[in-house]
Design a protein around this motif. Structure first.
Motif, short mmCIF file in Angstrom:
data_model
loop_
_atom_site.label_atom_id
_atom_site.label_comp_id
_atom_site.label_asym_id
_atom_site.label_seq_id
_atom_site.Cartn_x
_atom_site.Cartn_y
_atom_site.Cartn_z
N THR A 1 0.95 -1.21 -0.05
CA THR A 1 0.19 -0.02 -0.11
C THR A 1 0.88 1.21 -0.18
O THR A 1 0.27 2.30 -0.18
N GLN A 2 2.11 1.06 0.33
CA GLN A 2 3.14 2.19 0.20
C GLN A 2 4.05 2.11 -1.09
O GLN A 2 4.04 1.07 -1.82
N VAL B 1 -4.57 -3.00 -1.06
CA VAL B 1 -4.56 -1.77 -2.08
C VAL B 1 -5.62 -1.42 -2.37
O VAL B 1 -6.75 -2.62 -2.85
N GLN C 1 -3.73 2.38 -6.04
CA GLN C 1 -2.74 2.07 -5.36
C GLN C 1 -2.22 0.83 -6.35
O GLN C 1 -0.89 0.55 -6.68
N ASP D 1 -0.91 2.01 -9.49
CA ASP D 1 0.29 2.58 -9.47
C ASP D 1 1.44 1.75 -9.13
O ASP D 1 2.63 1.85 -9.69
#
Length: 277
Positions: free
Chosen positions: A22-23, A50, A54, A57
C-alpha cells in the motif's frame, strides 16, 4: 521491514514477506521483486489491502499497463480489470491460459488482488512453462522449437458470451477487428533469463501453423495435459487482500470454479511485455 522471498516449491511459486504494497515501492524493492519473479515465476503477498489506484500505481512500477478490450474495468482506474463472478455471471477462466496472448506484445506480468471471496473454493493454480518444456524428451523439444501457433481473441471471448447486447456487440466487433489471429512461437525464449518454455495455452491457442489440423490438435491436446502435471504447478488458496504477481511470459494459470453460486471478486492489473521470440 526486510523483504524476504520463500520458495513454495521447486518449480514455481514463492511467498513474499516484509513489504507493504500500500506504500510506494522503492527501486531496490522493485528490483528484488523482479529478481524473485524471474526465479519463482509467481509471487504471493498476504494481507495487502491496496486500493484500485494503489494497485495501478504499483503495477506501473513494472511497465506500461494494458487496458482490456472487453472486460469491465474499475471506475477509479481504467487499467484495473474487475473480475466479478457468481451464478448470474459465471467465470470464463477455468482453463489453463496465459493472459492476453492475442496481441503482438503479450503481457510480461499481472498483479491480481482478492477483493471478495466465497466461503470456500476459488483457488488459482499456476504452471511453469519452463519446467514443462524441460521435462519433455529431446526429440519432442526439437520438433516443437521451430513451430508457431496462432492465438485467437474470439476463441477466448466468443460473441455468444461477450456480444449479447447491441452495446456489447459494438465493443466486441471493434476488438475482434483490431485483434485478428496472431502467430507466436510454440516455444518462447524468456527475454531476461534466456530460458525456453512452452507458449501455447488452452484459452487462446487455436492451431499450430506448420502442421495440419489433426497433427495440430493432437500436439496441442498433449501439451495442455502435460503442462497441468502437479509437479509443474503451485496452488494458492486465497484470503481477502492477498495479492499475486506473476510472470506471464512463460506461465499459465487456472482459476477453479468450485464456489458457485457464491460471489468472487478479483482485481487485475496487466503489465505489457514484448514480442515473443
Amino acid at each position: 521491514m526486510t523483504l524476504h522471498i520463500q520458495a513454495l516449491g521447486p518449480a514455481i511459486g514463492a511467498l513474499v514477506t516484509g513489504i507493504d504494497l500500500t506504500q510506494p515501492v522503492s527501486d531496490a524493492q522493485r528490483d528484488a521483486l523482479l529478481a524473485g519473479l524471474l526465479q519463482h515465476h509467481v509471487l504471493f503477498f498476504e494481507n495487502q489491502p491496496v486500493t484500485p489506484v494503489q494497485q495501478r500505481d504499483l503495477a506501473r512500477r513494472f511497465g506500461e499497463l494494458h487496458i482490456h478490450p472487453v472486460y469491465p474495468t474499475h471506475p477509479d482506474a481504467v487499467e484495473i480489470i474487475v473480475l466479478d463472478t457468481d451464478d448470474n455471471n459465471p467465470p470464463d477462466n477455468d482453463n489453463w491460459h496465459t493472459d492476453v496472448t492475442f496481441i503482438d506484445k503479450p503481457p510480461m506480468g499481472a498483479l491480481l488482488s482478492a477483493r471478495h471471496l466465497p466461503p470456500s473454493g476459488g483457488d488459482t493454480l499456476w504452471a511453469s512453462g519452463i519446467a514443462a518444456y524441460e521435462a519433455l524428451s529431446e526429440p519432442l523439444r526439437k520438433l516443437l522449437d521451430p513451430l508457431h501457433a496462432e492465438h485467437s481473441f474470439v476463441q477466448s471471448f466468443p460473441a455468444w458470451r461477450y456480444a449479447r447486447t447491441p452495446e456489447e456487440r459494438k465493443v466486441w466487433e471493434s476488438a475482434a477487428a483490431k485483434y485478428p489471429d496472431i502467430p507466436h512461437p510454440v516455444v518462447r525464449t524468456h527475454p531476461v533469463s534466456g530460458k525456453r518454455g512452452l507458449f501455447v495455452n488452452e484459452g487462446f491457442t487455436s492451431r499450430i501453423v506448420e502442421l495440419d489440423k489433426k497433427e495440430s490438435d493432437a500436439i496441442l491436446a498433449f501439451l495442455r495435459v502435460h503442462i497441468a502435471k502437479p509437479e509443474f504447478t503451485v496452488r494458492w488458496r486465497w484470503k481477502q487482500y492477498d495479492l499475486a504477481f506473476w510472470d506471464n511470459r512463460l506461465t499459465q494459470h487456472y482459476a477453479t470454479v468450485d464456489y458457485l453460486p457464491h460471489r468472487r471478486v478479483m482485481h487485475r492489473a496487466t503489465v505489457l511485455g514484448d514480442v515473443p521470440y
